[in-house]
Every structure is written in structure tokens, then in C-alpha cells.
Design a protein around this motif. Structure first.
Motif, PDB file in Angstrom:
ATOM      1  N   ILE A  17       0.854  -1.197   0.000  1.00  0.00           N
ATOM      2  CA  ILE A  17       0.000   0.000   0.000  1.00  0.00           C
ATOM      3  C   ILE A  17       0.886   1.242   0.000  1.00  0.00           C
ATOM      4  O   ILE A  17       2.034   1.207   0.456  1.00  0.00           O
ATOM      5  CB  ILE A  17      -0.945   0.037   1.226  1.00  0.00           C
ATOM      6  N   GLU A  18       0.344   2.304  -0.551  1.00  0.00           N
ATOM      7  CA  GLU A  18       1.020   3.604  -0.505  1.00  0.00           C
ATOM      8  C   GLU A  18       0.443   4.363   0.680  1.00  0.00           C
ATOM      9  O   GLU A  18      -0.716   4.762   0.657  1.00  0.00           O
ATOM     10  CB  GLU A  18       0.790   4.384  -1.796  1.00  0.00           C
ATOM     11  N   ALA A  19       1.258   4.515   1.698  1.00  0.00           N
ATOM     12  CA  ALA A  19       0.760   5.095   2.960  1.00  0.00           C
ATOM     13  C   ALA A  19       1.414   6.445   3.238  1.00  0.00           C
ATOM     14  O   ALA A  19       1.766   6.766   4.374  1.00  0.00           O
ATOM     15  CB  ALA A  19       1.014   4.120   4.104  1.00  0.00           C
ATOM     16  N   HIS A  73       4.420   1.650   1.993  1.00  0.00           N
ATOM     17  CA  HIS A  73       5.503   2.473   1.452  1.00  0.00           C
ATOM     18  C   HIS A  73       5.184   3.966   1.574  1.00  0.00           C
ATOM     19  O   HIS A  73       4.017   4.360   1.554  1.00  0.00           O
ATOM     20  CB  HIS A  73       5.754   2.104  -0.013  1.00  0.00           C
ATOM     21  N   GLY A  74       6.237   4.725   1.666  1.00  0.00           N
ATOM     22  CA  GLY A  74       6.076   6.182   1.664  1.00  0.00           C
ATOM     23  C   GLY A  74       5.655   6.775   2.996  1.00  0.00           C
ATOM     24  O   GLY A  74       5.296   7.948   3.079  1.00  0.00           O
ATOM     25  N   ILE A  75       5.747   5.982   4.060  1.00  0.00           N
ATOM     26  CA  ILE A  75       5.400   6.527   5.385  1.00  0.00           C
ATOM     27  C   ILE A  75       6.330   7.694   5.704  1.00  0.00           C
ATOM     28  O   ILE A  75       7.523   7.654   5.404  1.00  0.00           O
ATOM     29  CB  ILE A  75       5.523   5.427   6.465  1.00  0.00           C
ATOM     30  N   ALA A  76       5.766   8.726   6.313  1.00  0.00           N
ATOM     31  CA  ALA A  76       6.514   9.922   6.741  1.00  0.00           C
ATOM     32  C   ALA A  76       7.037  10.719   5.554  1.00  0.00           C
ATOM     33  O   ALA A  76       8.011  11.453   5.686  1.00  0.00           O
ATOM     34  CB  ALA A  76       7.654   9.561   7.690  1.00  0.00           C
ATOM     35  N   ARG A  93      10.774   3.902   0.681  1.00  0.00           N
ATOM     36  CA  ARG A  93      10.609   5.371   0.662  1.00  0.00           C
ATOM     37  C   ARG A  93      10.173   5.925   2.015  1.00  0.00           C
ATOM     38  O   ARG A  93       9.452   6.917   2.100  1.00  0.00           O
ATOM     39  CB  ARG A  93       9.606   5.781  -0.427  1.00  0.00           C
ATOM     40  N   PHE A  94      10.616   5.303   3.066  1.00  0.00           N
ATOM     41  CA  PHE A  94      10.312   5.822   4.405  1.00  0.00           C
ATOM     42  C   PHE A  94      11.018   7.165   4.585  1.00  0.00           C
ATOM     43  O   PHE A  94      12.195   7.314   4.257  1.00  0.00           O
ATOM     44  CB  PHE A  94      10.789   4.826   5.473  1.00  0.00           C
ATOM     45  N   GLY A 110      12.983  -0.372   4.112  1.00  0.00           N
ATOM     46  CA  GLY A 110      13.199  -0.822   2.740  1.00  0.00           C
ATOM     47  C   GLY A 110      14.106   0.124   1.967  1.00  0.00           C
ATOM     48  O   GLY A 110      14.846   0.922   2.543  1.00  0.00           O
ATOM     49  N   ASP A 111      14.020   0.027   0.641  1.00  0.00           N
ATOM     50  CA  ASP A 111      14.842   0.886  -0.211  1.00  0.00           C
ATOM     51  C   ASP A 111      14.403   2.349  -0.093  1.00  0.00           C
ATOM     52  O   ASP A 111      13.270   2.648   0.273  1.00  0.00           O
ATOM     53  CB  ASP A 111      14.707   0.447  -1.676  1.00  0.00           C
ATOM     54  N   ASP A 112      15.333   3.219  -0.439  1.00  0.00           N
ATOM     55  CA  ASP A 112      15.052   4.658  -0.564  1.00  0.00           C
ATOM     56  C   ASP A 112      14.650   5.331   0.752  1.00  0.00           C
ATOM     57  O   ASP A 112      13.931   6.332   0.744  1.00  0.00           O
ATOM     58  CB  ASP A 112      13.960   4.905  -1.616  1.00  0.00           C
TER      59      ASP A 112
END
Lengths: 273, 305
Positions: A17-19, A73-76, A93-94, A110-112
Motif C-alpha cells: 500500500i502507498e501510505a 511504502h512512503g510513510i513519513a 521510501r520511508f 526498505g529501499d530509498d
């Protein structure tokens, strides 16, 4: 208003999920229901945070995520203030484009992680993937400020194109660590992979566990660099990292490079206590 | 009021606003930190001629310094922010950069007003200098012949207080010096306060201007000179033949008050007749330190034996 917002995963994530709606600074003005209604993307499907997390608390910039969110992914993303603790692993992408506050991942990321970071503090207790603290693909700059501390190892391209900031790796780093850094500092307590600090302009790559210094670097001297002592002391105190006195007090071999660019950067290799 | 049979004069010390910086010098060991600090604080007894007042505040353990090395904390005072900035550049440049193994850090990280001596001194590196940001602070790496000198870029400025004082009136020079030394020992290592004169003690207390020489900013305090007792309007009792002064600069009034309390109490030894203080009738500065109220907690009121 509550002391903190707690997001508890309802069930193990079966899909990615994109979070990127989970941002502590954005929670400052949102109540419990509003936070639960924030959008989350599962592929092309638009869902809400409440579908995946039980939300308790609101109107606070102190956030705790409970559960294994390695597929979130993308948290914060764009975090500018507040405190975030992930009580387990985090996805890709954290802390992307993080500019302030403190984010703490008790597991691995994870990555990034910390890509395009410009401020604040990111602490990953476990490992991190590729491109930690690097830049977006095609961007001229990676990290431009702030601190990233990874207790374990990291993948390739750690700190790539860093302009300013501090990246600490408690374990090993993969290939092309500190690639094309413009300035800033990358510290690796373990070993770094092939082609470290390639095209380094003015940055510092400090390695304690072994490094194959490229031919485009020239040996300058063996000495006790005061800025390494300062940075390690600061990190040990702020992040409660246990570093041997031999690293803080130690002697480092300084290589100047990369000769393929302006050659104002350095690789500092720890050689003895 | 008497303390240990020493008369405490009903007067006050008068002090004035200054601007202050705290400089933390670290080195490979305490000896070299002290060597740098001694030079850094040299010729800095009075703003009248030295343009600043400075002294060692205290020794720092390695766990108290930014780079975990032994260090010395120095306080430096000037009359204004501009002057303070100039003195920092001159003194750090000539005494810390030159001293083997030293690094130099700001000791007032919370101060809003900042000066940037490190930014000016970095050019000694002739283009080979580099900077590092650690935490929220920038540090300059200046290449020198034993490696690198690390200088913090900015230093905090505090609104300090200069010219706190008390004057020890003794029966003879030996007992007066012993009392002054006891005062200095009691104040030594107190946080936020320094004694800028040699060994913390001044013998040449001064008055503003001169009776005879025009243009002289300060001249001897003849009212407190025992040798001039019959020649001037002396302030000395008949049984006083030696006078020494303790001058204090502090980061705030409370630091000076605390140090004066300890110093005066320590000076009340046999052979000391009285403790007084220097003031200009309230015209010199806004900071007043009444001796008796400062000593209230310590006083043993009673008639002189």
C-alpha cells in the motif's frame, strides 16, 4: 487532543500500500476520524487508513505505528515535525523528503529510506535497503541536511549525491557508497563495497571496517581527525550508540580525491586505535 | 553587620552590562587545553586597557565537552557585541589555532545572538579549509601542521555583568593576601563567573579619571591606599594597612551574587578588619550588589568583640 496517535495494524498486509498520508506533522490538526479517513492506495484502488489501521488518538504530532508495515511504502513522506516510531519494519521510501522531526524505525527499512531528506533525524535500528539518504533518480542532489543513523547494514548507493548531512551506518555498506557526494559525511563502521565515494567532490567517507580505496584517491597522511571524533561523540551521545573508544580516539588514513572531479573530498580509513 | 568578627560595610558593589562569550577549548590532554586557555585569557584583566576581560571559568571533564576530550571553559567579556566579536577573532586566532591538538567550541549554545569568529578564521586555511555540520552546528576544519584545527563557526553572546567586586581591608599584607586567596579558592570553578585579575586578585583598585593628569581614564584609588592615609581623603580605618580587591564578571547577576557570597564568607579570616565594595553612587551601572543582603544567609550578626 491526545498525547499521541497510535496506528495499530488490523491484520498483516497482504498487498503493498502507498501510505504517504501517515505524516506526524499533518496529524496535528486532525481528529481520530479524520486520520482514519486519509487516503491509502492499494494499486489503483483508493482506500482509507482506517481500512488497515485502528486509529486511536488525534491532533498530535507524536505517532506510533504498531505492526509489520514493511509493505506500507512512503510513510513519513515530507515529514516536517513531530515524532514517529515504527514498532517493527517499514517499507520503501520511508521518510522521503523529510525536513524535520524525528523518525525511528525499531526494525529495518526498505529501499530509498530518507531519500531527498533535508532535515530532521531518521533512526533505523535494523538494516536499510538501497539508496538510503540518496537523491531522486535524475536529481542533482541527494540528501541536503539532517541525520540518518542505521544500526545495521545498508544496500548500494548509500548517501549518493549527498550535498549536506550525516549518514551513519553501523554495519556494512554496499557498492557505490557515497557515490558522487558533493559534501556531507558518510560514516560506515563495517566494510564498504566496490567503488566507494566515486566522483566525490568535497564529501567525507569514513570507513572503519575496510575499504578498497580507488586509484583516483591519493594518500595524504595518517592522523586523528578532530571532526571524526566530534561526529562519533555526537552520534554516540544522541543515539545511544556504543562505539569503541578505539574508533573515537583512533588514527585514520586520509586519502584525497576523487581525482576525477575537483578532488576536495576524502576517504578516511580507520587503521588503528 | 559582622561575619567572624569582620565588619561588613553597609554598601554595595556596582556593576555594568557587558557582552560575554563562553569558549570551550579541548585538547589531547588537560595540559594542552590549559596552555591554550592561559594564552587565550592573557592580558585581559580590564576593559580599560585590554579591550576585554577574560579568565578560565572551570576545567571540564571529557564527558562535558563536545568531542569527549579534556577541556577548559573560558569566559570573555567586552563592552559591546562588536568588540566581543573582534576579541574572539583575535584571541582564538592567535592562541587556540596556534596551540597543538586543540579544538574550539561555543559554550553558549542556547544564546540567540550569535557571532561568527569561526567563519572569519576559516580563511587561515587559504582555501584548503572545509566545513562539517554536526547536529545543528557548523564546524570549520582548518589544516595546520599537526593535522587540523576544528573551530565552531558561531558563538553565542550573553548579556553579562561586569565589575562586580568586594574589597578586603586587612591589618597587614600577609593576612589580606591570605584572605583574598581564600576568596579566590571559594569562587574557583563556579559556573558563570570569572575573576579576571592576576590570580583573581587586584591590588591596583582604580578610580575613574585622574586628579592630576587630564585624559587619564583611570588612576589609583588613593582613598584605599594605606601609604596615602595622611595625604588624601582616606577611606581606611586606622588599623588597616593592606587592601585587596576581588573583581567579578558573570553571565548574570545571580552568578555574581552567588560568587560574592562565597568569596566574602571565605575572606572573613583573622587579621581582616572589614569588607567593603566599590561603587559610584549608582551612576556607573544598573547592577547593584548590596553586601549585607547578599550575606544575609551567612551572617552572624553581633557586636564586634
Amino acid at each position: 487532543m491526545s498525547d499521541r496517535v497510535t496506528l495499530t495494524l488490523r491484520a498483516p498486509l497482504q498487498e503493498s500500500i502507498e501510505a504517504d498520508a501517515i505524516v506526524p506533522s499533518a496529524f496535528a490538526t486532525l481528529g481520530e476520524a479524520e486520520i482514519g479517513a486519509l487516503p491509502v492506495w492499494a494499486g489503483r484502488a483508493r482506500r482509507v487508513l482506517g481500512d488497515y489501521f485502528q486509529v486511536s488518538g488525534g491532533r498530535s504530532t507524536t505517532v506510533r505505528i504498531v505492526g509489520d508495515v514493511r509493505r506500507a511504502h512512503g510513510i513519513a513522506t515530507g515529514m516536517a515535525a513531530g515524532d514517529l516510531v515504527v514498532d517493527g519494519d517499514a517499507g520503501a521510501r520511508f521518510a522521503f523528503e523529510m525536513s524535520g522531526g524525528r523518525a525511528d524505525v525499531l526494525g529495518s527499512a526498505g529501499d530509498d529510506a530518507g531519500v531527498a531528506m533535508s532535515g530532521g533525524s531518521l533512526h533505523v535500528r535494523g538494516d536499510a535497503g538501497d539508496r538510503v539518504g540518496a537523491g531522486l533518480a535524475g536529481a542533482s542532489r541527494g540528501m541536503t541536511g539532517g541525520e540518518i543513523v542505521v544500526g545495521g547494514s545498508v544496500g548500494a548507493h548509500a548517501g549518493a549525491r549527498m550535498r549536506r548531512g550525516l549518514l551513519f551506518v553501523g554495519g556494512n555498506a554496499g557498492e557505490l557508497a557515497a557515490r558522487a557526494i558533493i559534501a556531507g559525511t558518510v560514516i560506515v563502521i563495517g566494510r564498504v563495497g566496490p567503488e566507494p565515494a566515486f566522483a566525490n567532490k568535497r564529501g567525507s567517507l569514513i570507513v572503519a571496517g575496510g575499504v578498497d580505496v580507488p586509484a583516483t584517491y591519493r594518500h595524504a597522511c595518517d592522523y586523528e581527525p578532530p571532526h571524526v571524533r566530534l561526529a562519533l561523540t555526537y552520534l554516540a551521545r544522541r543515539y545511544d550508540i556504543s562505539l569503541g573508544a578505539g574508533l573515537v580516539d583512533g588514527t585514520y588514513r586520509r586519502y584525497c580525491g576523487d581525482a576525477s572531479t575537483v578532488a576536495r573530498g576524502e576517504i578516511l580509513e580507520w587503521i588503528r586505535e | 553587620m559582622y561575619v567572624n568578627s569582620v565588619f561588613i560595610d553597609d554598601t554595595f558593589a556596582e556593576a555594568f552590562p557587558m557582552r560575554a562569550a563562553r569558549i570551550v577549548v579541548t585538547a589531547v590532554n588537560a595540559r594542552w587545553a590549559r596552555e591554550a586557555a592561559l594564552k587565550l585569557t592573557g592580558f585581559a584583566t580590564s576593559v580599560i586597557a585590554c579591550k576585554c576581560e577574560a579568565a578560565i571559568e572551570r576545567e571540564l571533564e571529557s564527558h562535558e565537552t563536545p568531542d569527549a576530550r579534556p577541556g577548559i571553559s573560558v569566559l570573555l567579556f567586552a563592552m559591546d557585541t562588536e568588540g566581543l566579536g573582534k576579541r574572539l577573532v583575535e584571541r582564538i586566532g592567535q592562541t587556540v589555532i596556534t596551540c597543538p591538538t586543540t579544538s574550539c567550541f561555543d559554550g553558549l549554545p542556547g544564546a540567540e545572538q550569535r557571532l561568527t569568529p569561526g567563519k572569519l578564521l576559516r580563511v587561515f586555511g587559504d582555501g584548503f579549509q572545509g566545513s562539517k555540520v554536526v547536529g545543528n552546528d557548523r564546524f570549520w576544519r582548518v589544516p595546520v601542521m599537526d593535522g587540523e584545527c576544528l573551530l565552531q563557526e558561531s558563538f553565542g553572546v550573553a548579556k553579562g555583568v561586569g565589575g562586580g567586586n568586594f574589597i578586603i581591608l586587612g591589618a597587614d599584607s600577609r593576612s589580606t593576601l591570605a584572605a583574598a586567596e581564600a576568596s579566590v579558592a571559594a569562587i574557583a570553578n563556579m559556573e558563570g563567573v570569572i575573576l579576571p585579575f592576576p590570580g583573581g586578585i587586584a591590588r591596583s583598585g582604580s578610580k575613574v579619571g585622574s586628579r592630576r593628569y587630564k585624559g587619564l581614564a583611570a588612576s589609583t584609588n588613593d582613598a584605599f591606599c594605606p601609604t596615602l592615609r595622611p595625604l588624601t581623603a582616606s577611606s581606611l580605618p586606622d588599623d588597616v594597612d593592606s587592601v585587596l580587591e576581588i573583581v567579578l564578571d558573570g553571565l548574570d547577576e545571580e552568578s555574581i551574587r552567588r560568587a560574592m557570597r562565597a568569596g566574602i564568607a571565605a575572606a572573613c579570616l583573622p587579621g581582616i578588619r572589614a569588607i567593603t565594595a566599590g561603587n559610584y553612587g549608582g551612576k556607573l551601572g544598573p547592577h547593584h550588589f548590596p553586601l549585607r543582603s547578599i550575606l544575609d544567609e551567612k551572617a552572624e550578626a553581633g557586636a564586634r568583640p
